[in-house]
Every structure is written in structure tokens, then in C-alpha cells.
Enzyme design. Structure first.
Site, PDB file in Angstrom:
ATOM      1  N   CYS A 231      42.681  44.771  43.035  1.00 14.01           N
ATOM      2  CA  CYS A 231      43.700  44.592  41.981  1.00 14.01           C
ATOM      3  C   CYS A 231      44.914  45.497  42.166  1.00 14.01           C
ATOM      4  O   CYS A 231      45.971  45.247  41.583  1.00 14.01           O
ATOM      5  CB  CYS A 231      43.075  44.818  40.606  1.00 14.01           C
ATOM      6  SG  CYS A 231      41.792  43.619  40.258  1.00 14.01           S
TER       7      CYS A 231
ATOM      8  N   HIS B  29      49.077  45.019  35.533  1.00 14.51           N
ATOM      9  CA  HIS B  29      48.039  44.172  36.123  1.00 14.51           C
ATOM     10  C   HIS B  29      47.358  43.381  35.006  1.00 14.51           C
ATOM     11  O   HIS B  29      47.123  43.911  33.914  1.00 14.51           O
ATOM     12  CB  HIS B  29      47.024  45.050  36.863  1.00 14.51           C
ATOM     13  CG  HIS B  29      45.816  44.308  37.318  1.00 14.51           C
ATOM     14  ND1 HIS B  29      45.902  43.175  38.093  1.00 14.51           N
ATOM     15  CD2 HIS B  29      44.482  44.515  37.096  1.00 14.51           C
ATOM     16  CE1 HIS B  29      44.682  42.735  38.339  1.00 14.51           C
ATOM     17  NE2 HIS B  29      43.808  43.522  37.734  1.00 14.51           N
TER      18      HIS B  29
ATOM     19  N   ASN C 162      42.441  36.652  35.579  1.00 15.57           N
ATOM     20  CA  ASN C 162      42.720  37.769  36.480  1.00 15.57           C
ATOM     21  C   ASN C 162      42.832  37.220  37.906  1.00 15.57           C
ATOM     22  O   ASN C 162      41.848  36.742  38.469  1.00 15.57           O
ATOM     23  CB  ASN C 162      41.592  38.801  36.380  1.00 15.57           C
ATOM     24  CG  ASN C 162      41.845  40.043  37.218  1.00 15.57           C
ATOM     25  OD1 ASN C 162      42.733  40.068  38.063  1.00 15.57           O
ATOM     26  ND2 ASN C 162      41.058  41.078  36.995  1.00 15.57           N
TER      27      ASN C 162
END
Ligand code: UT7
Length: 343
Positions: free
Chosen positions: A121, A270, A300
Site C-alpha cells: 500500500c 491511501h 482498497n
């Protein structure tokens, strides 16, 4: 020393929309919209079809970013590919993308270096720091960064895997980092990692300590247990560390640049969980209108989340020339990072 700025962006999401309730309807997972939405803010995500991998998703995003930057493929000096769902164990997905973009074809092939960044990520922030360093040092004029994930191929789509499979989606997004003499661009970054938590969010796949690395049955075929095959996540531990590290990364980036949160026009967080982002925003005191989100639409998308936000925000007018932007990410490793960019 020249500056490094983001000269173009692009994105691609697969057509198939999987709504929260589809996880139950299509895959038979014991879950529902209310649980997923309340805990994460996600409403739907995209899944790529069989036969498509991360470098395929990256192609349209990369083409769009190069066009948006006003350059051609021959002008690229490097490709950086961030992903945790690569096409193959090796080689990296960057070389597959290079081929698919046609850089190796014709009488004047462009054999640019290709680097895969395996920082999950945080891959985009790590890639941006790398690209900006190369550009500022004068070694490159235009670096293509792609974040692309094909999560749908590697998630346990059964009730056993619901904690992970309800959160992630497929997507690709790209930016071009270019050299400029103008007073703008990537001002700096802060990167960190804590390897003590390496096994708290991971997908092992195989065990290189074994000979061979995947157990082989009498039929000469490999046998992979579900524990090895699917992602493992200690959700609450990840959540706590994400909040702590994202706040710390943003504060550090601000103090290094002698600015406060009020100097920042837009925050690109994020997109893992709206509760994480809300908590970080509340603790720092960031007004709602200085944040953009797309987690509800795409879930995500790991390495793609921040460039997806950039591609969308530059097109819908939320991100404009002259703005001061702060980016922050946290993920598996654990790894994290932030960056300050003058647009
Ligand atoms: O980019 C970094 C990547 N990861 C993250 O950022 C994830 C960070 N963590 C989180 O977002 C949250 O921990 C989750 C959303 C993953 C989970 O939320 P939670 O409040 O920590 O729930 P939990 O894992 O403690 O689960 C509570 C219950 C459990 O049932 P029992 O044991 O209480 O009976 C789970 O089995 O909810 C169950 N559960 C689900 N129920 C319906 C877990 N996943 C699901 C699901 N649908 N999808």
C-alpha cells in the site's frame, strides 16, 4: 538542481462492478452490505476478468498518463511498477508493461530500465520518492510510475477469507514524473518501515526454506495449503498501526517542510478504510473539504489508490496547479510514507 513534478496521470478500472451484497450472491460469502459499509466505508469494487493481470490493467492507465503529460512513449526514461499482485514471481511486471506499451518494438526500441516496487500500500509513495530522486539528480527526464493490482485472482472468496476479500479491488493508475526548472513539484518525502510486523499482513504463497519450495505430491503436482495460498491479515493490529503511522508521517512531512496542516490545500490518503482516514483527519484537524476519497467505489486498490485519486481529482477540478498537496500511505511490511508536492 532541477525539480520533479507530476506532469500527467491516468487510470483504468475493470468494467465489472461487484457490490457488497454480490460477495454473498455471487461467491456465497457470509457477509452483507451493512457490515462492510459500516466497518470500512466500501460500497463496491471492480474485479478484472479471467485472463487479465496487473500489467494488462496498467496499459490503458499508462497510455493515458503519457498522453496527459504531453509526451510520447519514446520520451520515457524509466518505468516503476508498484504492485503486490504481480504477473509472475519473476520477472517483475514492469518489463511486461514495457512490452505491452510497445517500447521494445520497431526500428528505435526504447529499452528503458524497469523497476518493480514491492511495498504494497505504500508502493506509490516509495515509487514517487525514487522517481523524483532520479529526476532531480538529472539521470531521468520522464519516469512512468504505475500502481496496478489484480487482487481478485488471489483472495479467498469464501467465508474463511471474508475479512480480506470484502476490502480489496482491482485497478491501475499511473503518473509521469518529469523534470522542470519551474519552482514546483515534489518537495520531499518521508518513508518508514517496521519489519517486526512483516507476518501481520502477508501472502506467503510458498516456503523457500523447503526443498522444493512447494510440497510435491506423488503425481508430481505442487500442493499449496489455504494458509499459504491466501492473504493473512491481523485486521485490528493493522488498523491501529495505520492510524498511528499515518498521523506521524504527515506531521513529520509538515515539520520537515516548516508548514502546518493549514498550508495544505489537498490531502491524498491511501484508501484502505474510511474509519482509518476519518480518525487520522480528526486527530490532525483536517476539514472534510480538503480530503478526496474513492474507497466507496473501488475498495482498497493498494498500490493504485493514490494515483487513482490524482487521476480523478485532476479531471474533476479538485486538484489544480498551484495547490500544496500532502500524500500519505500505510500498508503491509509494515511500511509507510508521506510526500509534499506543490502542484
Ligand atoms: O492497506 C492496509 C490494508 N488493510 C487495512 O487497512 C485493514 C485494517 N483493518 C480493518 O480495516 C478492520 O480491522 C476490518 C475492516 C478488516 C475488520 O473490522 P474489525 O472491526 O476489526 O472486525 P473484526 O476483524 O474484529 O471482526 C469482527 C467480527 C468477527 O466475527 P466474531 O469473531 O466477532 O464472531 C469476524 O469474523 O466480524 C466478522 N467478520 C465479518 N462479518 C461479516 C469479518 N469480516 C467480515 C465480513 N462480513 N466481511
Amino acid at each position: 538542481m532541477p525539480n520533479a513534478y507530476i506532469s500527467g496521470s491516468g487510470m483504468y478500472v475493470p468494467e465489472t462492478v461487484i457490490k457488497n451484497d454480490d460477495l454473498k450472491k455471487i461467491y456465497g460469502i457470509d457477509t452483507d452490505h451493512e457490515w462492510i459499509h459500516k466497518r470500512s466505508g466500501i460500497e463496491e469494487r471492480r474485479f478484472a476478468p479471467e485472463g487479465v493481470n496487473a500489467s494488462d490493467l496498467a496499459v490503458p492507465a499508462a497510455k493515458q498518463a503519457v498522453e496527459d503529460a504531453g509526451i510520447e512513449m519514446k520520451d520515457l526514461d524509466m518505468i516503476i511498477f508498484g504492485t503486490l499482485s504481480p504477473d509472475a514471481i519473476f520477472p517483475g511486471s514492469g518489463v511486461y508493461l514495457q512490452q505491452k506499451l510497445g517500447l521494445c518494438d520497431g526500428p528505435n526500441p526504447n529499452f528503458v530500465p524497469c523497476l518493480d516496487v514491492r511495498n504494497q500500500c505504500s508502493a506509490f509513495i516509495y515509487s514517487l520518492a525514487t522517481a523524483a530522486s532520479m529526476v532531480k539528480a538529472g539521470g531521468c527526464k520522464n519516469v512512468l510510475i504505475v500502481g496496478a493490482e489484480c487482487h481478485s485472482a488471489a483472495m479467498d472468496m469464501s467465508t474463511r477469507g471474508r475479512q480480506v476479500s470484502s476490502l480489496f479491488g482491482d485497478a491501475a493508475a499511473a503518473v509521469v514524473v518529469s523534470q522542470t526548472e519551474e519552482d514546483r513539484g515534489v518537495r520531499g518525502w518521508y518513508l518508514g518501515a517496521d519489519g517486526r510486523y512483516a507476518d501481520s499482513l502477508c501472502l506467503k504463497g510458498w516456503d523457500m526454506r523447503r526443498r522444493p519450495y512447494i510440497p510435491v505430491g506423488d503425481d508430481d503436482c505442487g500442493r499449496v495449503t489455504p494458509e499459504m495460498m491466501w492473504p493473512y491479515m491481523e485486521g485490528k493490529l493493522v488498523f491501529r498501526n495505520a492510524v498511528e503511522r499515518m498521523i506521524q508521517s504527515l506531521m513529520k512531512a509538515c515539520s520537515d517542510h516548516e508548514i502546518t496542516r493549514d498550508d495544505i490545500d489537498l490531502f491524498l490518503f491511501h484508501q484502505a478504510n474510511m474509519r482509518i482516514n476519518q480518525y487520522v483527519a480528526d486527530q490532525i484537524g483536517i476539514p472534510e473539504d480538503r480530503l478526496v476519497h474513492n474507497l466507496h467505489k473501488y475498495g482498497n486498490t493498494t498500490a493504485a489508490t493514490i494515483p487513482l485519486l490524482i487521476a480523478e481529482a485532476t479531471r474533476n477540478g479538485k486538484l489544480e496547479r498551484g495547490m500544496k498537496v500532502a500524500m500519505v500511505a500505510f500498508g503491509s511490511g509494515f511500511t509507510w510514507g508521506s510526500a509534499i508536492v506543490d502542484w
